[in-house]
Design an enzyme around this catalytic site. Structure first.
Site, PDB file in Angstrom:
ATOM      1  N   HIS A 129       1.461  -0.984   0.247  1.00 23.59           N
ATOM      2  CA  HIS A 129       0.184  -0.120  -0.032  1.00 23.59           C
ATOM      3  C   HIS A 129       0.474   1.015   0.358  1.00 23.59           C
ATOM      4  O   HIS A 129       0.205   2.272  -0.240  1.00 23.59           O
ATOM      5  CB  HIS A 129      -1.067   0.361   1.129  1.00 23.59           C
ATOM      6  CG  HIS A 129      -2.056  -1.182   1.332  1.00 23.59           C
ATOM      7  ND1 HIS A 129      -2.611  -1.540   0.268  1.00 23.59           N
ATOM      8  CD2 HIS A 129      -2.228  -1.860   1.755  1.00 23.59           C
ATOM      9  CE1 HIS A 129      -3.466  -2.146   0.583  1.00 23.59           C
ATOM     10  NE2 HIS A 129      -2.944  -3.098   1.521  1.00 23.59           N
ATOM     11  N   ASP A 165      -2.875 -10.313  -2.339  1.00 18.36           N
ATOM     12  CA  ASP A 165      -3.385 -10.129  -1.685  1.00 18.36           C
ATOM     13  C   ASP A 165      -5.134  -9.688  -1.744  1.00 18.36           C
ATOM     14  O   ASP A 165      -5.630  -8.887  -2.990  1.00 18.36           O
ATOM     15  CB  ASP A 165      -2.864  -8.713  -1.072  1.00 18.36           C
ATOM     16  CG  ASP A 165      -3.107  -8.674   0.034  1.00 18.36           C
ATOM     17  OD1 ASP A 165      -2.347  -8.606   1.252  1.00 18.36           O
ATOM     18  OD2 ASP A 165      -3.826  -7.517   0.148  1.00 18.36           O
ATOM     19  N   HIS A 167      -6.583  -7.158  -0.777  1.00 15.34           N
ATOM     20  CA  HIS A 167      -6.005  -5.975  -1.246  1.00 15.34           C
ATOM     21  C   HIS A 167      -5.221  -5.236  -1.886  1.00 15.34           C
ATOM     22  O   HIS A 167      -4.670  -6.096  -2.415  1.00 15.34           O
ATOM     23  CB  HIS A 167      -5.666  -4.662  -0.088  1.00 15.34           C
ATOM     24  CG  HIS A 167      -6.626  -5.180   1.492  1.00 15.34           C
ATOM     25  ND1 HIS A 167      -6.369  -5.963   2.919  1.00 15.34           N
ATOM     26  CD2 HIS A 167      -8.396  -4.223   2.152  1.00 15.34           C
ATOM     27  CE1 HIS A 167      -6.555  -6.285   3.596  1.00 15.34           C
ATOM     28  NE2 HIS A 167      -7.772  -5.139   3.290  1.00 15.34           N
ATOM     29  N   ASP A 254      -4.778 -12.813   3.406  1.00 15.18           N
ATOM     30  CA  ASP A 254      -6.119 -11.996   3.815  1.00 15.18           C
ATOM     31  C   ASP A 254      -7.288 -12.353   3.613  1.00 15.18           C
ATOM     32  O   ASP A 254      -8.284 -12.043   3.193  1.00 15.18           O
ATOM     33  CB  ASP A 254      -5.363 -10.500   4.305  1.00 15.18           C
ATOM     34  CG  ASP A 254      -5.312  -9.856   3.275  1.00 15.18           C
ATOM     35  OD1 ASP A 254      -5.087 -10.823   1.591  1.00 15.18           O
ATOM     36  OD2 ASP A 254      -4.941  -8.919   3.540  1.00 15.18           O
TER      37      ASP A 254
HETATM   38  N1  Q9C Z   1      -9.408   1.797   8.541  1.00 13.31           N
HETATM   39  C1  Q9C Z   1      -3.161  -4.942   4.309  1.00 13.31           C
HETATM   40  O1  Q9C Z   1      -3.565  -5.794   3.902  1.00 13.31           O
HETATM   41  N2  Q9C Z   1      -7.921  -1.357   6.414  1.00 13.31           N
HETATM   42  N3  Q9C Z   1      -3.393  -4.111   4.562  1.00 13.31           N
HETATM   43  C2  Q9C Z   1      -8.590  -0.086   7.193  1.00 13.31           C
HETATM   44  C3  Q9C Z   1     -10.746   1.402   7.727  1.00 13.31           C
HETATM   45  C4  Q9C Z   1      -6.684  -1.087   6.343  1.00 13.31           C
HETATM   46  C5  Q9C Z   1      -4.332  -3.999   5.334  1.00 13.31           C
HETATM   47  C6  Q9C Z   1      -9.847  -0.064   7.379  1.00 13.31           C
HETATM   48  C7  Q9C Z   1      -6.510  -2.287   5.369  1.00 13.31           C
HETATM   49  C8  Q9C Z   1      -5.153  -2.631   4.851  1.00 13.31           C
HETATM   50  C9  Q9C Z   1      -1.318  -4.828   3.581  1.00 13.31           C
HETATM   51 ZN    ZN Z   2      -4.092  -7.017   2.312  1.00 11.21          ZN
END
Ligand code: Q9C
Ligand code: ZN
Length: 319
Positions: A129, A165, A167, A254
């Site tokens: 990210h 992943d 995301h 994930d």
């Molecule tokens: N605050 C990876 O799997 N969640 N990152 C945000 C709203 C962020 C995940 C929820 C998730 C990031 C590398």
């Molecule tokens: Zn992720």
């Protein structure tokens, strides 16, 4: 371990149990569970352990702005802080992140010098990210982008980067969006405000990079068949026509059904099939040259099983 083939180079280190974010989901229990499972399956026995350095400023600044690095340096020097509510910095966080990125760099060098053909980087925090100018989404430095940039600097001309992943790998996409020497392919959950919100199919690259970004958005509740179809029907053909000389994998776990953050329903069997596909793709196109980098995966035991399966698959000759 199989005879005749150099075993997968595994990058793990006690320092990856630093950056102690507990009770954040991206916490040291992830790598502790992975390490325990690798030991339980005796996957570390008789396997040469690489010794490597932290990534240098020069290696990091190939993909990040100097302002990102200097603000991380300032934060660690002042005892830490929060970049956003998800993305926390501790006094050791920059060192741990540099160690993860340095593992990717070392894996490239080991592959370039033919000491290894496959490598798995089991570092944290994750990286995909982090954009050129911003740490976000639990990620401080973009490990896989630093790895890809080092491979380009080493003489690998075309790199296929596959991100499974749950995301979208917005940071990696951002860094290579206008380039044709990194083909970025991502399948990910998309829609209903799911993080980070990018990764629609219409994002395909810019300028010289047009056509070198492939996004396959999936819907909450999708499982093995959708993720396998994305790989088999979309990603594999595009990577084959690109003819890369190195394959990099942003291997997050994930999308697993047990994961507390993701909404996809991939099973251990689904992840094994992804590993078989990228392994065989590398054997077909790159002489087996492949580096997988751990990204997300927040059910430590589920991730540990899937990581160990991936290593066993990378170590196994094809049928
Ligand atoms: N605050 C990876 O799997 N969640 N990152 C945000 C709203 C962020 C995940 C929820 C998730 C990031 C590398
Ligand atoms: Zn992720």
């Amino acid at each position: 371990m199989t005879s005749g083939r150099i075993p997968t180079q595994i990058y793990h280190h006690p320092a990856f149990a630093g950056h102690d974010t507990t009770p954040h989901p991206e916490n040291p229990s992830r790598v502790i569970a992975i390490q325990a499972e690798l030991q339980r399956r005796r996957l570390l026995d008789d396997r040469p352990a690489p010794v490597w350095e932290t990534a240098t400023d020069e290696q990091i600044l190939r993909v990040h702005d100097a302002s990102l690095l200097s603000s991380l340096e300032q934060m660690v020097a002042s005892g830490g802080g929060a970049i956003d509510p998800d993305t926390i910095v501790f006094p050791d966080s920059l060192h741990v992140s540099r160690l993860a990125a340095g593992a990717g760099v070392h894996a490239v060098d080991a592959i370039a010098s033919e000491e290894a053909s496959t490598a798995v980087v089991l570092g944290r925090p994750p990286g995909h990210h982090a954009t050129r100018d911003r740490s976000m989404g639990f990620c401080l430095l973009n490990t896989i982008a630093i790895t890809a940039a080092h491979a380009l600097a080493t003489g690998f001309e075309r790199i296929a980067l596959i991100d499974w992943d749950v995301h979208h790998g917005n940071g990696t996409q951002d860094i290579f969006y206008d380039r044709s020497d990194v083909l970025f392919c991502s399948s990910h959950q998309y829609g209903r405000g799911f993080f980070p919100g990018t990764g629609s199919a219409s994002e395909r690259g810019r300028a010289a990079g047009m056509g070198y970004t492939l996004n396959i958005p999936l819907t909450m509740g999708d499982g093995d068949s959708a993720v396998r179809a994305a790989m088999e029907q979309r990603i594999l053909p595009v990577v084959r026509s690109y003819q890369p000389n190195l394959i990099l994998v942003s291997a997050g776990f994930d999308a697993h059904f047990a994961d507390p953050l993701g909404g996809l329903l991939v099973t251990d069997d689904g992840f094994r099939s992804l590993s078989v596909h990228v392994r065989d793709l590398a054997r077909e196109l790159t002489g087996g040259r492949l580096i997988a980098v751990l990204e997300g995966g927040y059910h430590p035991v589920a991730s540990a099983h899937c990581v160990a399966d991936m290593i066993e698959i990378l170590d196994t000759p094809s049928l």
